[in-house]
Design a protein around this motif. Structure first.
Motif, mmCIF file in Angstrom:
data_model
loop_
_atom_site.group_PDB
_atom_site.id
_atom_site.type_symbol
_atom_site.label_atom_id
_atom_site.label_comp_id
_atom_site.label_asym_id
_atom_site.label_seq_id
_atom_site.Cartn_x
_atom_site.Cartn_y
_atom_site.Cartn_z
ATOM 1 N N GLY A 106 0.804 -1.222 0.000
ATOM 2 C CA GLY A 106 0.000 0.000 0.000
ATOM 3 C C GLY A 106 0.833 1.266 0.000
ATOM 4 N N SER A 107 2.158 1.104 0.155
ATOM 5 C CA SER A 107 3.016 2.298 0.193
ATOM 6 C C SER A 107 3.080 2.977 -1.181
ATOM 7 C CB SER A 107 4.428 1.913 0.656
ATOM 8 O OG SER A 107 4.968 0.937 -0.214
ATOM 9 N N GLY A 108 2.787 2.211 -2.224
ATOM 10 C CA GLY A 108 2.876 2.766 -3.584
ATOM 11 C C GLY A 108 4.066 2.199 -4.325
ATOM 12 N N LYS A 109 4.561 1.063 -3.851
ATOM 13 C CA LYS A 109 5.793 0.466 -4.402
ATOM 14 C C LYS A 109 5.646 0.063 -5.872
ATOM 15 C CE LYS A 109 6.952 -2.760 -1.735
ATOM 16 N NZ LYS A 109 6.339 -3.904 -2.399
ATOM 17 N N THR A 110 4.533 -0.592 -6.188
ATOM 18 C CA THR A 110 4.354 -1.060 -7.566
ATOM 19 C C THR A 110 4.192 0.123 -8.522
ATOM 20 O OG1 THR A 110 3.361 -3.057 -6.708
ATOM 21 C CG2 THR A 110 2.913 -2.555 -9.013
ATOM 22 N N THR A 111 3.351 1.068 -8.130
ATOM 23 C CA THR A 111 3.164 2.270 -8.963
ATOM 24 C C THR A 111 4.499 2.984 -9.157
ATOM 25 O OG1 THR A 111 1.056 2.487 -7.795
ATOM 26 C CG2 THR A 111 1.732 4.339 -9.163
ATOM 27 N N LYS A 115 6.767 4.057 -12.408
ATOM 28 C CA LYS A 115 7.148 5.470 -12.616
ATOM 29 C C LYS A 115 8.661 5.584 -12.826
ATOM 30 C CE LYS A 115 3.636 7.761 -9.705
ATOM 31 N NZ LYS A 115 3.458 8.553 -8.467
ATOM 32 N N GLN A 142 -0.989 -5.884 -12.291
ATOM 33 C CA GLN A 142 -0.924 -4.423 -12.087
ATOM 34 C C GLN A 142 0.356 -3.845 -12.695
ATOM 35 O OE1 GLN A 142 -0.584 -3.280 -7.967
ATOM 36 N NE2 GLN A 142 -0.644 -1.091 -8.421
ATOM 37 N N LYS A 242 2.683 9.834 -2.522
ATOM 38 C CA LYS A 242 1.410 10.473 -2.145
ATOM 39 C C LYS A 242 1.625 11.870 -1.557
ATOM 40 C CE LYS A 242 -0.155 5.799 -1.387
ATOM 41 N NZ LYS A 242 -0.938 4.837 -0.633
ATOM 42 N N ASP A 244 0.994 14.384 -3.072
ATOM 43 C CA ASP A 244 -0.100 15.217 -3.587
ATOM 44 C C ASP A 244 -1.277 15.228 -2.606
ATOM 45 O OD1 ASP A 244 -0.048 12.446 -4.311
ATOM 46 O OD2 ASP A 244 -1.833 12.746 -5.528
ATOM 47 N N GLY A 267 6.785 11.022 -5.191
ATOM 48 C CA GLY A 267 5.627 10.651 -6.006
ATOM 49 C C GLY A 267 4.490 11.591 -5.665
ATOM 50 N N GLY A 269 1.186 11.787 -7.388
ATOM 51 C CA GLY A 269 0.013 11.539 -8.222
ATOM 52 C C GLY A 269 -0.030 10.097 -8.677
ATOM 53 N N GLU A 270 -1.159 9.714 -9.277
ATOM 54 C CA GLU A 270 -1.339 8.305 -9.622
ATOM 55 C C GLU A 270 -0.894 7.944 -11.031
ATOM 56 O OE1 GLU A 270 -4.636 6.084 -7.669
ATOM 57 O OE2 GLU A 270 -5.472 8.091 -7.425
HETATM 58 P P1 GDP Z 1 2.044 -1.277 -3.246
HETATM 59 O O1 GDP Z 1 1.123 -2.191 -2.499
HETATM 60 O O2 GDP Z 1 3.071 -0.679 -2.333
HETATM 61 O O3 GDP Z 1 2.645 -1.874 -4.455
HETATM 62 O O4 GDP Z 1 1.149 -0.019 -3.675
HETATM 63 P P2 GDP Z 1 0.512 0.399 -5.066
HETATM 64 O O5 GDP Z 1 1.554 0.807 -6.025
HETATM 65 O O6 GDP Z 1 -0.469 -0.626 -5.496
HETATM 66 O O7 GDP Z 1 -0.245 1.736 -4.616
HETATM 67 C C1 GDP Z 1 -1.286 1.759 -3.666
HETATM 68 C C2 GDP Z 1 -2.268 2.888 -4.033
HETATM 69 O O8 GDP Z 1 -1.609 4.142 -3.903
HETATM 70 C C3 GDP Z 1 -2.736 2.808 -5.474
HETATM 71 O O9 GDP Z 1 -4.120 3.142 -5.513
HETATM 72 C C4 GDP Z 1 -1.896 3.865 -6.191
HETATM 73 O O10 GDP Z 1 -2.557 4.402 -7.301
HETATM 74 C C5 GDP Z 1 -1.736 4.906 -5.095
HETATM 75 N N1 GDP Z 1 -0.528 5.734 -5.257
HETATM 76 C C6 GDP Z 1 0.767 5.353 -5.409
HETATM 77 N N2 GDP Z 1 1.575 6.421 -5.493
HETATM 78 C C7 GDP Z 1 0.791 7.518 -5.396
HETATM 79 C C8 GDP Z 1 1.045 8.940 -5.387
HETATM 80 O O11 GDP Z 1 2.167 9.437 -5.483
HETATM 81 N N3 GDP Z 1 -0.057 9.748 -5.253
HETATM 82 C C9 GDP Z 1 -1.320 9.247 -5.137
HETATM 83 N N4 GDP Z 1 -2.334 10.118 -5.002
HETATM 84 N N5 GDP Z 1 -1.584 7.939 -5.113
HETATM 85 C C10 GDP Z 1 -0.551 7.076 -5.234
#
Ligand code: GDP
Length: 289
Positions: A106-111, A115, A142, A242, A244, A267, A269-270
């Motif tokens: 949930g930290s945003g690792k995959t996104t 990026k 994903q 996140k 933003d 990061g 934004g999405e």
């Molecule tokens: P992981 O479980 O760490 O791999 O997390 P994900 O990459 O799946 O991201 C979890 C949620 O955070 C997703 O809904 C992403 O779209 C969102 N997300 C990731 N980075 C950002 C960011 O910089 N800004 C915003 N607003 N959302 C983000």
């Protein structure tokens, strides 16, 4: 982004800006206001104490440089100490490298992995991504959807449970690729087998960089996560995601300090292009207005 911290810091500085003489009482008042602002933003208490002591000591002991009045001198010290708190900008190379991504679910690792792939691709480098997240169902899909959008090849196998096997194969597959980014599994908590797995992946992949992804909204737990990952694989850069949002952000700053590395990217934004290189000076300037 860090809005409430920014406005409290500005208020604290305004008070001193209005003074004609900066004496001990004025410095102490400023330091107290700064402490309040940073603690409210979730910056770790030890860091806040360290920062405020440095500011107090320097403001009272150091002579202002020629041509600078006392007030400007104190503001400059606050600025410099806040930049130091951020740990400077982490190093990003544009050469052959493997990057290991760490962080909780949930930290945003995959996104952020996607990026980053986009970032290096735009710099003209050949990039490949390995999906070693064998824990979360849907992780491979994903990541491959994100990478397909920008034509970055991905290696992984959604039916394979052994992340180490995937990493070994992936490294072979991308032997000719300039930048290889490995996305790993995250969990909701710091479990021992999660930490052991990342230690094993680190040994197999021998990455040039080990970057930690931290959600800006994370509070005091951020420092603990950073400490555990740092002990395991020696984190050399932090990505804060996140930014933003309306996060307080102080927890993420404490995480950076815990790893003694710097922030590499932010990061905000999405979408795949919402990634910025971190610039400590610009960041603090914006924070202090
Ligand atoms: P992981 O479980 O760490 O791999 O997390 P994900 O990459 O799946 O991201 C979890 C949620 O955070 C997703 O809904 C992403 O779209 C969102 N997300 C990731 N980075 C950002 C960011 O910089 N800004 C915003 N607003 N959302 C983000």
């Amino acid at each position: 982004m860090l809005d409430s911290l920014s406005s409290s810091l500005k208020d604290a500085l305004k008070k001193i800006a209005g003074k004609t003489v900066v004496d001990r009482a004025a410095v102490e008042e400023l330091v107290r206001s700064l402490q309040r602002a940073l603690l409210q933003a979730d910056v770790n208490v030890k860091l806040v104490m360290h920062l405020s002591q440095s500011i107090k000591r320097r403001a009272l002991e150091e002579e202002p440089p020629k041509g600078m009045n006392l007030r400007e001198h104190v503001l400059r010290i606050v600025y410099q100490e806040l930049v130091a708190l951020m740990g400077g900008a982490g190093k990003v190379d544009l050469s052959q490298q493997t990057i290991l991504m760490a962080g909780l679910q949930g930290s945003g690792k995959t996104t952020t992995t996607a990026k980053l792939a986009r970032y290096f691709q735009r710099k003209g480098l050949k990039v490949g991504v390995i999906c070693a997240d064998t824990f979360r169902p849907g992780a491979y899909k994903q990541l491959s959807t994100l990478c397909a959008k920008v034509n970055v090849p991905i290696f992984g196998d959604p039916t394979e449970k052994d992340a180490l096997l995937i990493v070994r194969e992936g490294i072979k597959r991308f032997a000719e690729t300039e930048v290889v980014i490995i996305d790993t599994q995250g969990r909701h908590a710091l479990e021992d087998d999660l930490i052991q797995e990342i230690i094993d992946i680190n040994e197999i992949a021998k990455p040039e960089h080990r970057w930690l992804v931290i959600d800006a909204a994370l509070g005091q737990q951020a420092a603990e996560q950073a400490r555990r990952f740092n002990e395991a694989i020696e984190i050399d850069g932090v990505l804060i995601t996140k930014m933003d949002g309306t996060a307080k952000g102080g927890g993420a700053l404490s995480a950076v300090s815990e790893t003694k590395s710097g922030i590499v990217f932010i990061g905000a934004g999405e979408t795949i292009d919402d990634l910025e290189r971190f610039d400590p000076d610009g960041f603090i300037s914006r924070l202090l207005g």
